[in-house]
Motif scaffolding. Structure first.
Motif, PDB file in Angstrom:
ATOM      1  N   CYS A  82       8.359 -17.520 -33.911  1.00  0.00           N
ATOM      2  CA  CYS A  82       9.007 -16.227 -33.691  1.00  0.00           C
ATOM      3  C   CYS A  82       8.318 -15.451 -32.572  1.00  0.00           C
ATOM      4  N   LEU A  83       6.977 -15.470 -32.578  1.00  0.00           N
ATOM      5  CA  LEU A  83       6.252 -14.769 -31.526  1.00  0.00           C
ATOM      6  C   LEU A  83       6.520 -15.389 -30.160  1.00  0.00           C
ATOM      7  N   CYS A  84       6.630 -16.727 -30.126  1.00  0.00           N
ATOM      8  CA  CYS A  84       6.905 -17.403 -28.856  1.00  0.00           C
ATOM      9  C   CYS A  84       8.297 -17.031 -28.337  1.00  0.00           C
ATOM     10  N   CYS A  85       9.290 -17.025 -29.250  1.00  0.00           N
ATOM     11  CA  CYS A  85      10.649 -16.672 -28.822  1.00  0.00           C
ATOM     12  C   CYS A  85      10.716 -15.225 -28.349  1.00  0.00           C
ATOM     13  N   CYS A  86      10.019 -14.335 -29.075  1.00  0.00           N
ATOM     14  CA  CYS A  86      10.021 -12.926 -28.647  1.00  0.00           C
ATOM     15  C   CYS A  86       9.372 -12.773 -27.278  1.00  0.00           C
ATOM     16  N   GLY A  87       8.317 -13.548 -27.028  1.00  0.00           N
ATOM     17  CA  GLY A  87       7.681 -13.476 -25.713  1.00  0.00           C
ATOM     18  C   GLY A  87       8.588 -13.973 -24.605  1.00  0.00           C
ATOM     19  N   ILE A  88       9.342 -15.044 -24.884  1.00  0.00           N
ATOM     20  CA  ILE A  88      10.268 -15.563 -23.874  1.00  0.00           C
ATOM     21  C   ILE A  88      11.380 -14.555 -23.590  1.00  0.00           C
ATOM     22  N   LEU A  89      11.920 -13.943 -24.660  1.00  0.00           N
ATOM     23  CA  LEU A  89      12.982 -12.959 -24.454  1.00  0.00           C
ATOM     24  C   LEU A  89      12.474 -11.732 -23.699  1.00  0.00           C
ATOM     25  N   ALA A  90      11.197 -11.397 -23.907  1.00  0.00           N
ATOM     26  CA  ALA A  90      10.657 -10.207 -23.243  1.00  0.00           C
ATOM     27  C   ALA A  90      10.567 -10.386 -21.729  1.00  0.00           C
ATOM     28  N   VAL A  91      10.343 -11.610 -21.274  1.00  0.00           N
ATOM     29  CA  VAL A  91      10.178 -11.836 -19.833  1.00  0.00           C
ATOM     30  C   VAL A  91      11.500 -12.173 -19.140  1.00  0.00           C
ATOM     31  N   LEU A  92      12.571 -12.400 -19.892  1.00  0.00           N
ATOM     32  CA  LEU A  92      13.855 -12.688 -19.255  1.00  0.00           C
ATOM     33  C   LEU A  92      14.380 -11.442 -18.546  1.00  0.00           C
ATOM     34  N   PRO A  93      15.107 -11.617 -17.449  1.00  0.00           N
ATOM     35  CA  PRO A  93      15.574 -10.453 -16.676  1.00  0.00           C
ATOM     36  C   PRO A  93      16.653  -9.673 -17.407  1.00  0.00           C
ATOM     37  N   GLU A  94      16.716  -8.374 -17.087  1.00  0.00           N
ATOM     38  CA  GLU A  94      17.762  -7.499 -17.605  1.00  0.00           C
ATOM     39  C   GLU A  94      19.067  -7.764 -16.836  1.00  0.00           C
ATOM     40  N   PRO A  95      20.207  -7.236 -17.327  1.00  0.00           N
ATOM     41  CA  PRO A  95      21.471  -7.431 -16.600  1.00  0.00           C
ATOM     42  C   PRO A  95      21.400  -6.910 -15.174  1.00  0.00           C
ATOM     43  N   ASP A  96      21.849  -7.735 -14.240  1.00  0.00           N
ATOM     44  CA  ASP A  96      21.882  -7.394 -12.813  1.00  0.00           C
ATOM     45  C   ASP A  96      23.319  -7.586 -12.332  1.00  0.00           C
ATOM     46  N   TRP A  97      24.104  -6.511 -12.380  1.00  0.00           N
ATOM     47  CA  TRP A  97      25.527  -6.603 -12.083  1.00  0.00           C
ATOM     48  C   TRP A  97      25.745  -6.865 -10.594  1.00  0.00           C
ATOM     49  N   GLN A  98      26.650  -7.790 -10.340  1.00  0.00           N
ATOM     50  CA  GLN A  98      27.003  -8.128  -8.963  1.00  0.00           C
ATOM     51  C   GLN A  98      28.466  -8.545  -8.916  1.00  0.00           C
ATOM     52  N   ILE A  99      29.103  -8.288  -7.780  1.00  0.00           N
ATOM     53  CA  ILE A  99      30.528  -8.599  -7.614  1.00  0.00           C
ATOM     54  C   ILE A  99      30.679 -10.074  -7.264  1.00  0.00           C
ATOM     55  N   TYR A 100      31.549 -10.733  -8.011  1.00  0.00           N
ATOM     56  CA  TYR A 100      31.837 -12.143  -7.753  1.00  0.00           C
ATOM     57  C   TYR A 100      33.296 -12.271  -7.326  1.00  0.00           C
ATOM     58  N   THR A 101      33.505 -13.009  -6.244  1.00  0.00           N
ATOM     59  CA  THR A 101      34.852 -13.259  -5.726  1.00  0.00           C
ATOM     60  C   THR A 101      35.139 -14.743  -5.814  1.00  0.00           C
ATOM     61  N   ASN A 102      36.297 -15.067  -6.351  1.00  0.00           N
ATOM     62  CA  ASN A 102      36.702 -16.470  -6.453  1.00  0.00           C
ATOM     63  C   ASN A 102      36.762 -17.096  -5.058  1.00  0.00           C
ATOM     64  N   PRO A 103      36.200 -18.295  -4.855  1.00  0.00           N
ATOM     65  CA  PRO A 103      36.188 -18.900  -3.512  1.00  0.00           C
ATOM     66  C   PRO A 103      37.569 -19.069  -2.901  1.00  0.00           C
ATOM     67  N   GLU A 104      38.603 -19.219  -3.729  1.00  0.00           N
ATOM     68  CA  GLU A 104      39.959 -19.364  -3.212  1.00  0.00           C
ATOM     69  C   GLU A 104      40.668 -18.027  -3.072  1.00  0.00           C
ATOM     70  N   GLY A 105      39.991 -16.947  -3.407  1.00  0.00           N
ATOM     71  CA  GLY A 105      40.564 -15.619  -3.201  1.00  0.00           C
ATOM     72  C   GLY A 105      41.552 -15.177  -4.256  1.00  0.00           C
ATOM     73  N   TRP A 106      41.501 -15.746  -5.462  1.00  0.00           N
ATOM     74  CA  TRP A 106      42.459 -15.378  -6.496  1.00  0.00           C
ATOM     75  C   TRP A 106      42.064 -14.072  -7.211  1.00  0.00           C
ATOM     76  N   PHE A 107      40.795 -13.868  -7.464  1.00  0.00           N
ATOM     77  CA  PHE A 107      40.389 -12.685  -8.240  1.00  0.00           C
ATOM     78  C   PHE A 107      38.984 -12.262  -7.833  1.00  0.00           C
ATOM     79  N   GLN A 108      38.605 -11.096  -8.371  1.00  0.00           N
ATOM     80  CA  GLN A 108      37.264 -10.547  -8.165  1.00  0.00           C
ATOM     81  C   GLN A 108      36.832  -9.872  -9.465  1.00  0.00           C
ATOM     82  N   VAL A 109      35.543 -10.000  -9.803  1.00  0.00           N
ATOM     83  CA  VAL A 109      35.050  -9.462 -11.070  1.00  0.00           C
ATOM     84  C   VAL A 109      33.554  -9.186 -10.935  1.00  0.00           C
ATOM     85  N   GLU A 110      33.040  -8.302 -11.777  1.00  0.00           N
ATOM     86  CA  GLU A 110      31.605  -8.016 -11.832  1.00  0.00           C
ATOM     87  C   GLU A 110      30.973  -8.853 -12.939  1.00  0.00           C
TER      88      GLU A 110
END
Length: 313
Positions: A119-147
């Motif tokens: 449990c301590l090991c899992c909590c340590g791994i979760l603590a170092v994982l990055p927080e949400p970093d929102w970025q815009i993604y566009t479909n390579p074929e140009g069908w849609f766009q989403v964050e």
């Protein structure tokens, strides 16, 4: 004729002549003054000197007042000495040994330590994982766009509840710190159905097929129409057999269906409502048909170069 008796202090056995009955003698082991009893194998009567103290042990100088003879108090580290039995009597059996720790006790300690360490090991791994970093993604074929709350990932497999869909395309990301997966699954509407059916008929048929594939799951909400959207949109919530929550929106826009799916990896945690709403609200369709022009500033995907094997044996 000799007479045997016991010392009242050290329980030692003494032997004297019968003519000394009633006289005062000193024990040769502990130096205690005692009066010889009249009966054999009895315990002698201890005698005190004029000062009221017992006589000093043998070998002492005797200049100072004799000290009181008292048993040495026992400490917690060692048990008190066992009393000597009377002459001719057998020694009493030793006290039973205290039982030690069993194997099950130590096994429980080891297992508990492993669980706590994991449990301590899992909590340590979760603590170092990055927080949400929102970025815009566009479909390579140009069908849609989403964050997306994390960088997009490639080679994502379509979910198991879409077996009747032809060549679905899966795009999205995994938010590992919170155990949330974000997916945009898209596929083309069959041309014949597009000609003979309305958007509502196509949507109802797609919802029926989806609910048929989710027959073994627990649907908790929907399908319900989502008002205020630029395209026909229905929302559906369900729990799978592992009690993990799935939140989905099915969108019909032109020639393509889009399934916006947020799912949880763990049964004890559900996707954050604010992140889910931001993901849904950021979705925007850029093209309705394949012949529509690509949106401006869209990078043209590069096709991999084919190797020319002509002339090689």
């Amino acid at each position: 004729m000799s007479l045997e008796f016991s010392c009242p202090q050290c329980s030692g056995t003494l032997e004297v002549d019968e003519s000394m009955i009633g006289t005062v003698i000193r024990c040769g082991d502990c130096g205690t003054l005692m009066r010889v009893p009249s009966t054999p194998y009895g315990i002698a009567e201890r005698v005190r000197d004029e000062s009221g103290r017992a006589s000093p042990p043998s070998g002492s100088s005797g200049d100072g007042p004799p000290a009181e003879l008292s048993p040495i108090p026992s400490t917690g580290s060692a048990p008190p000495p066992r009393p000597r039995p009377e002459a001719g009597a057998p020694w009493p059996p030793p006290p039973p040994a205290s039982p030690g720790r069993s194997v099950a006790f130590w096994a429980l300690i080891v297992i508990s330590g492993l669980i706590v360490g994991s449990c301590l090991c899992c909590c340590g791994i979760l603590a170092v994982l990055p927080e949400p970093d929102w970025q815009i993604y566009t479909n390579p074929e140009g069908w849609f766009q989403v964050e997306l709350p994390a960088p997009p990932r490639s080679q994502l497999r379509p979910p198991a509840f879409l077996p009747g869909v032809n060549n679905p395309r899966v795009e999205g990301c995994n938010l590992d710190k919170y155990g949330e997966d974000y997916r945009v699954i898209s596929w083309n509407v069959q041309p014949l159905q597009r000609l003979v059916r309305t958007d509502e008929a196509l949507m109802q048929r797609a919802l029926e097929d989806l609910q048929g594939q989710l027959r073994g799951e627990r649907i908790v909400e929907g399908p319900r129409l989502v008002p205020g959207q630029p395209h026909l949109t229905y929302e559906l919530h369900w729990y799978d057999k592992g009690n993990r929550l799935h939140i989905a929106r099915l969108v019909l826009a032109g020639e393509r269906f889009y399934l916006l799916l947020v799912q949880s990896r763990y049964f004890w945690a559900e996707p954050d409502p604010e992140r889910v709403e931001r993901f849904f609200q950021s979705f925007r369709v850029l093209r309705l048909r394949a012949q529509d022009p690509l949106p401006p500033d869209l990078p043209v995907p590069q096709r991999p170069k084919q190797k020319d094997n002509r002339g090689k044996k």
